[in-house]
Write a protein that holds these residues in place. Sequence first.
Motif, PDB file in Angstrom:
ATOM      1  N   ASP A  50      79.685  63.856  11.393  1.00  0.00           N
ATOM      2  CA  ASP A  50      78.924  65.099  11.434  1.00  0.00           C
ATOM      3  C   ASP A  50      79.847  66.318  11.378  1.00  0.00           C
ATOM      4  O   ASP A  50      79.496  67.341  10.768  1.00  0.00           O
ATOM      5  N   TYR A  51      81.014  66.236  12.012  1.00  0.00           N
ATOM      6  CA  TYR A  51      81.970  67.367  12.023  1.00  0.00           C
ATOM      7  C   TYR A  51      82.476  67.656  10.621  1.00  0.00           C
ATOM      8  O   TYR A  51      82.550  68.824  10.194  1.00  0.00           O
ATOM      9  N   GLU A  52      82.853  66.598   9.864  1.00  0.00           N
ATOM     10  CA  GLU A  52      83.361  66.806   8.517  1.00  0.00           C
ATOM     11  C   GLU A  52      82.280  67.373   7.596  1.00  0.00           C
ATOM     12  O   GLU A  52      82.563  68.235   6.736  1.00  0.00           O
ATOM     13  N   SER A  53      81.091  66.923   7.774  1.00  0.00           N
ATOM     14  CA  SER A  53      79.989  67.448   6.953  1.00  0.00           C
ATOM     15  C   SER A  53      79.765  68.923   7.229  1.00  0.00           C
ATOM     16  O   SER A  53      79.577  69.739   6.316  1.00  0.00           O
ATOM     17  N   LEU A  54      79.818  69.289   8.506  1.00  0.00           N
ATOM     18  CA  LEU A  54      79.647  70.695   8.877  1.00  0.00           C
ATOM     19  C   LEU A  54      80.810  71.542   8.361  1.00  0.00           C
ATOM     20  O   LEU A  54      80.627  72.681   7.915  1.00  0.00           O
ATOM     21  N   ARG A  55      82.038  70.996   8.385  1.00  0.00           N
ATOM     22  CA  ARG A  55      83.220  71.735   7.901  1.00  0.00           C
ATOM     23  C   ARG A  55      83.119  71.975   6.403  1.00  0.00           C
ATOM     24  O   ARG A  55      83.417  73.094   5.919  1.00  0.00           O
ATOM     25  N   ASP A  56      82.729  71.002   5.636  1.00  0.00           N
ATOM     26  CA  ASP A  56      82.596  71.171   4.186  1.00  0.00           C
ATOM     27  C   ASP A  56      81.529  72.200   3.846  1.00  0.00           C
ATOM     28  O   ASP A  56      81.670  73.003   2.889  1.00  0.00           O
TER      29      ASP A  56
ATOM     30  N   LYS B 202      81.196  59.992   6.186  1.00  0.00           N
ATOM     31  CA  LYS B 202      81.707  61.169   6.860  1.00  0.00           C
ATOM     32  C   LYS B 202      81.008  61.352   8.195  1.00  0.00           C
ATOM     33  O   LYS B 202      79.844  61.062   8.336  1.00  0.00           O
TER      34      LYS B 202
ATOM     35  N   ASN C  36      81.903  79.990   2.558  1.00  0.00           N
ATOM     36  CA  ASN C  36      82.943  81.026   2.504  1.00  0.00           C
ATOM     37  C   ASN C  36      83.383  81.290   1.077  1.00  0.00           C
ATOM     38  O   ASN C  36      83.613  82.443   0.675  1.00  0.00           O
TER      39      ASN C  36
ATOM     40  N   ARG D 260      80.721  74.818   5.660  1.00  0.00           N
ATOM     41  CA  ARG D 260      81.260  76.155   5.935  1.00  0.00           C
ATOM     42  C   ARG D 260      82.228  76.589   4.849  1.00  0.00           C
ATOM     43  O   ARG D 260      82.266  77.766   4.466  1.00  0.00           O
ATOM     44  N   ILE D 261      83.041  75.677   4.353  1.00  0.00           N
ATOM     45  CA  ILE D 261      83.991  76.023   3.298  1.00  0.00           C
ATOM     46  C   ILE D 261      83.265  76.474   2.048  1.00  0.00           C
ATOM     47  O   ILE D 261      83.632  77.482   1.401  1.00  0.00           O
TER      48      ILE D 261
END
Length: 286
Positions: A9-15, A7, A21, A17-18
Motif C-alpha cells: 500500500d505504501y509503494e502504491s501511495l508513493r507512485d 506492491k 507532482n 504522489r509522484i
Amino acid sequence: MGRLGAKSDYESLRDARISENLARMEMLGLRHCAVELSEIASAAASSRAAAGSATQRKAPRQRVVSMTPLRRSSRLIAAAPTGSASTRRRSARLNGDSVQHKALPSSGSLSKLATAAAAMEDDEEEEKVVVVVDKKRVEALQERRCDSRGRGAVYDPVLGICCHFCRQKKLCGEEDCKRCGEGDLKQPCLGKTDCSSCHSSYGILCRACLKVRYGEEMEEVRKNKNWMCPHCIEEKGIKKFWICNSSICLKKRNIAPTGIAIYDAREQGYESVAHLLMDRLKRQAS
C-alpha cells in the motif's frame, strides 16, 4: 501471505504522489524552465573557456620611479658631505694615489721598546706575587684561633696550607707558628708536614691526619729532617705495602676509600689506618 511481486500500500501511495507532482510541474512549466536554465549555464561555461584560451596574458606594468629628490631632515642634510653624490669613501690605493707606508722603528728604538715591555712585565709579576696581609685581619684571626693543635678551626684561603688528606686550609694551633700566628707568608706552617724528598702537596699533612691515618707524631716529624711522605716511601721501596690512604690516592689504585676507619683499626689492635691497610695488602699478596 500475498505474492512477492505485488506492491504494498505504501509503494502504491508513493507512485501516486509522484505522478501528481509531475503533472503539477508540467502545468506550471517548471520542467521547461529547468531545461532552459541548464542550457544557459552550459553555454556560459563554454564561452568562458573559449575566452580564456583566446586572450593572451597581459604584460607586467612598468614601475615609474620619480626623479624628484627625497625628503630628508635638516640634521641629515647638514651632515651630508659637500662633494657630489656619486663620490664614495675609498682607500688611496683604489683611488690611484701613491701610498706612503710608515717607517719601521730602528733597532735602537726596538731595543728601548723591548726594555720598557720587560720592565712592565716585571712590575706586573711583582704585583701578582706580592700579597698584602691586613694586620687587623690577622688580629681577628688570632682571637678566633683554635687552642687545639689538631686540624685547627679557622679556615683561611691565604695563610692556610691545604692538607693532602682532609683538604682543609685551616690555621694551625701551634704557639710558635709565625705564619698562622703573625700572618707571615714567607714562613712555613709548623702545623703541617713537609716531605724532604718531593716537597709536594702529597707530603703536606696536618697534625690530626698524621696521627690518625699514619700513627706518627708532629714533634717526631719535625725532629726528623729526612722525613718522607708515604708516596716517596713507596717509590723508593723503603717500606713495603706502606701507601697513602687518602681518598684521592686510593681511587687511583681502584681501592674504595676507607672513610672514618680509625675506630675499626683501633678495635682490631692497629695503630692507624695505614697499618690496617698494610696488613690487608699483605694478606691479598700472599
